[in-house]
Write a protein that holds these residues in place. Structure first.
Motif, PDB file in Angstrom:
ATOM      1  N   GLN A 152       0.791  -1.240   0.000  1.00 16.53           N
ATOM      2  CA  GLN A 152       0.000   0.000   0.000  1.00 16.53           C
ATOM      3  C   GLN A 152       0.821   1.287   0.000  1.00 16.53           C
ATOM      4  OE1 GLN A 152      -2.584  -0.054   3.452  1.00 16.53           O
ATOM      5  NE2 GLN A 152      -3.261  -2.151   3.006  1.00 16.53           N
ATOM      6  N   CYS A 153       0.138   2.372  -0.434  1.00 17.00           N
ATOM      7  CA  CYS A 153       0.590   3.731  -0.120  1.00 17.00           C
ATOM      8  C   CYS A 153      -0.632   4.495   0.393  1.00 17.00           C
ATOM      9  CB  CYS A 153       1.183   4.436  -1.334  1.00 17.00           C
ATOM     10  SG  CYS A 153      -0.009   4.915  -2.597  1.00 17.00           S
ATOM     11  N   ARG A 154      -0.360   5.615   1.008  1.00 20.45           N
ATOM     12  CA  ARG A 154      -1.448   6.411   1.593  1.00 20.45           C
ATOM     13  C   ARG A 154      -1.240   7.861   1.170  1.00 20.45           C
ATOM     14  NH1 ARG A 154      -4.031   5.667   7.342  1.00 20.45           N
ATOM     15  NH2 ARG A 154      -5.121   7.644   7.557  1.00 20.45           N
ATOM     16  N   PHE A 155      -2.280   8.464   0.594  1.00 23.89           N
ATOM     17  CA  PHE A 155      -2.138   9.831   0.070  1.00 23.89           C
ATOM     18  C   PHE A 155      -2.841  10.823   0.976  1.00 23.89           C
ATOM     19  CE2 PHE A 155      -3.408  13.283  -2.965  1.00 23.89           C
ATOM     20  CZ  PHE A 155      -2.131  13.741  -3.199  1.00 23.89           C
ATOM     21  N   ARG A 156      -2.091  11.847   1.380  1.00 25.56           N
ATOM     22  CA  ARG A 156      -2.632  12.943   2.182  1.00 25.56           C
ATOM     23  C   ARG A 156      -3.051  14.054   1.210  1.00 25.56           C
ATOM     24  NH1 ARG A 156      -5.404  15.221   5.240  1.00 25.56           N
ATOM     25  NH2 ARG A 156      -4.855  17.091   6.369  1.00 25.56           N
ATOM     26  N   TRP A 157      -4.332  14.304   1.167  1.00 22.94           N
ATOM     27  CA  TRP A 157      -4.863  15.271   0.205  1.00 22.94           C
ATOM     28  C   TRP A 157      -4.554  16.705   0.608  1.00 22.94           C
ATOM     29  CZ3 TRP A 157      -7.029  13.934  -4.366  1.00 22.94           C
ATOM     30  CH2 TRP A 157      -7.404  12.598  -4.515  1.00 22.94           C
ATOM     31  N   SER A 158      -4.475  17.569  -0.387  1.00 16.23           N
ATOM     32  CA  SER A 158      -4.474  19.018  -0.182  1.00 16.23           C
ATOM     33  C   SER A 158      -5.478  19.570  -1.200  1.00 16.23           C
ATOM     34  CB  SER A 158      -3.087  19.611  -0.407  1.00 16.23           C
ATOM     35  OG  SER A 158      -2.539  19.128  -1.614  1.00 16.23           O
ATOM     36  N   GLU A 159      -5.973  20.772  -0.974  1.00 18.46           N
ATOM     37  CA  GLU A 159      -6.973  21.313  -1.897  1.00 18.46           C
ATOM     38  C   GLU A 159      -6.406  21.385  -3.306  1.00 18.46           C
ATOM     39  OE1 GLU A 159      -8.810  24.860  -0.277  1.00 18.46           O
ATOM     40  OE2 GLU A 159      -9.565  23.642   1.396  1.00 18.46           O
ATOM     41  N   ASN A 160      -7.240  20.982  -4.261  1.00 20.96           N
ATOM     42  CA  ASN A 160      -6.852  20.954  -5.686  1.00 20.96           C
ATOM     43  C   ASN A 160      -5.786  19.923  -6.023  1.00 20.96           C
ATOM     44  OD1 ASN A 160      -8.655  22.771  -6.922  1.00 20.96           O
ATOM     45  ND2 ASN A 160      -7.621  24.426  -5.812  1.00 20.96           N
ATOM     46  N   ALA A 161      -5.669  18.906  -5.190  1.00 22.07           N
ATOM     47  CA  ALA A 161      -4.846  17.753  -5.587  1.00 22.07           C
ATOM     48  C   ALA A 161      -5.706  16.813  -6.441  1.00 22.07           C
ATOM     49  CB  ALA A 161      -4.318  17.028  -4.365  1.00 22.07           C
ATOM     50  N   ILE A 162      -5.020  16.027  -7.249  1.00 23.21           N
ATOM     51  CA  ILE A 162      -5.690  15.048  -8.123  1.00 23.21           C
ATOM     52  C   ILE A 162      -5.001  13.698  -7.957  1.00 23.21           C
ATOM     53  CG2 ILE A 162      -5.974  14.389 -10.572  1.00 23.21           C
ATOM     54  CD1 ILE A 162      -6.495  17.318 -11.193  1.00 23.21           C
ATOM     55  N   ALA A 163      -5.801  12.654  -7.845  1.00 25.12           N
ATOM     56  CA  ALA A 163      -5.255  11.283  -7.866  1.00 25.12           C
ATOM     57  C   ALA A 163      -5.808  10.593  -9.105  1.00 25.12           C
ATOM     58  CB  ALA A 163      -5.666  10.520  -6.616  1.00 25.12           C
ATOM     59  N   PHE A 164      -4.960   9.857  -9.776  1.00 26.52           N
ATOM     60  CA  PHE A 164      -5.359   9.095 -10.968  1.00 26.52           C
ATOM     61  C   PHE A 164      -4.888   7.664 -10.740  1.00 26.52           C
ATOM     62  CE2 PHE A 164      -4.830   9.120 -15.948  1.00 26.52           C
ATOM     63  CZ  PHE A 164      -5.711   8.055 -16.037  1.00 26.52           C
ATOM     64  N   TRP A 165      -5.838   6.744 -10.564  1.00 30.73           N
ATOM     65  CA  TRP A 165      -5.451   5.353 -10.289  1.00 30.73           C
ATOM     66  C   TRP A 165      -5.965   4.425 -11.377  1.00 30.73           C
ATOM     67  CZ3 TRP A 165      -8.823   8.100  -7.067  1.00 30.73           C
ATOM     68  CH2 TRP A 165     -10.141   7.662  -7.002  1.00 30.73           C
ATOM     69  N   ASP A 166      -5.253   3.317 -11.529  1.00 33.12           N
ATOM     70  CA  ASP A 166      -5.579   2.287 -12.504  1.00 33.12           C
ATOM     71  C   ASP A 166      -6.351   1.196 -11.770  1.00 33.12           C
ATOM     72  OD1 ASP A 166      -5.554   0.102 -14.265  1.00 33.12           O
ATOM     73  OD2 ASP A 166      -3.639   0.691 -15.143  1.00 33.12           O
ATOM     74  N   ASN A 167      -7.654   1.078 -12.080  1.00 31.31           N
ATOM     75  CA  ASN A 167      -8.504   0.107 -11.379  1.00 31.31           C
ATOM     76  C   ASN A 167      -8.198  -1.337 -11.730  1.00 31.31           C
ATOM     77  OD1 ASN A 167     -10.547   1.609  -9.747  1.00 31.31           O
ATOM     78  ND2 ASN A 167     -10.923   2.601 -11.720  1.00 31.31           N
TER      79      ASN A 167
END
Ligand code: SIN
Length: 297
Positions: free
Chosen positions: A253-268
């Motif tokens: 795993q990894c864990r993403f800490r969001w900030s305003e106007n961040a974008i995550a793009f993941w491959d399902n």
């Protein structure tokens, strides 16, 4: 969960590879095996360029294939640019149940103090109950809680590769039923979203081959998978229980800490994710654009 002590070197060392350098973007890995933060890109400018085949788009594709989920910070994109960025990767998918923000392909992601639940709280791969589950999802978070609201992502190639050879052989050729009914019925009632007469369900191979990388990935998840086809139900429950626990190993795993106007793009096709709803009574909101995928094989 199987013990990893002592076996960790031989079982996991191959998961961390050396990558070729990038020329038009900077790629900072979150962990050796999943997740990378991308900088040096202005997505609003990139989509407005209309240059589908430019070098930066190619490198973003490559970064996604190599890291499975990529993150961009401080992206001031409009809904139209968000949709346009998604279209660079394929046709857009329309969610079978969730509310949208004015365009059927712009899914609303929202939780506040009155919400009975938040989107994506359990481990899942998006809409895996579809006959052709989405290839990828692009989430733009516009409002963050002061703390919490992270998203966890897990590498399903790594989960597959760490299975024993006997388990790989057992699972080879088996399929599982994925069903949206129990997930979606009533889920969005608090947003005024009426239930549909029915929700998607589909049978998919438990081990799928990624169409771009050619690598095998484990493709069952707690959210949508109901049972393994063609074996007794108690055996199916026991095997799926093991596979879920295995897939949720923090080593993948990894864990993403969001900030305003961040974008995550993941491959399902090769990841699962889980959104942490640990920020009540605060608000977290954004929109998701989802790119159509193909029938898993
Ligand atoms: C989802 O798309 O499953 C929600 C993810 C999130 O809100 O972090």
């Amino acid at each position: 969960m199987s013990s990893l002590s002592g076996k960790q070197g031989p079982r996991y060392r191959h998961l961390a590879g050396e990558a070729e350098p990038y020329e038009t973007i900077a790629v900072e890995k979150l962990t050796p095996i999943i997740g990378a933060e991308i900088s040096g890109v202005d997505l609003a400018r990139l989509v407005d360029d209309g240059a589908r085949s430019n070098r930066q788009m190619d490198e973003i594709h490559r970064a996604l294939a190599e890291n499975l989920v990529i993150f961009f910070r401080d992206q001031q994109i409009t809904p139209a640019q968000h949709l346009a960025f998604g279209r660079k990767f394929g046709e857009l998918h329309v969610h079978p149940a969730a509310p949208n923000e004015g365009d059927p392909a712009l899914m609303r992601i929202y939780a506040d103090k009155d919400s009975p639940r938040a989107n994506g709280e359990g481990w899942h791969s998006d809409v895996s109950c579809d006959l052709e589950p989405p290839m990828g999802s692009i989430l733009h978070i516009k409002q963050c809680p002061p703390h919490g609201g992270d998203t966890l992502f897990a590498n399903m190639y790594a989960a597959y590769e760490a299975l024993s050879d006997r388990m790989k052989a057992y699972l080879d050729g088996l399929t599982a039923l994925h069903d949206g009914e129990q997930v979606y019925r009533g889920l969005y009632a608090n947003y005024g979203e009426a239930d549909r007469p029915s929700y998607p369900r589909a049978e998919h191979p438990i081990l799928r081959t990624h169409p771009v990388t050619g690598r095998k990935a484990l493709f069952v998840n707690r959210g949508f998978t109901r049972f393994i086809v063609g074996i007794p139900r108690d055996e199916s429950d026991a095997v799926l229980g093991y596979l879920y626990q295995h897939a949720e190993n923090p080593l993948f795993q990894c864990r993403f800490r969001w900030s305003e106007n961040a974008i995550a793009f993941w491959d399902n096709r090769c990841t699962q994710h889980r959104a942490m709803w640990d920020y009540w009574p605060h608000t977290r909101s954004g929109t998701r654009v989802t790119v159509k995928g193909e029938r898993p094989v």
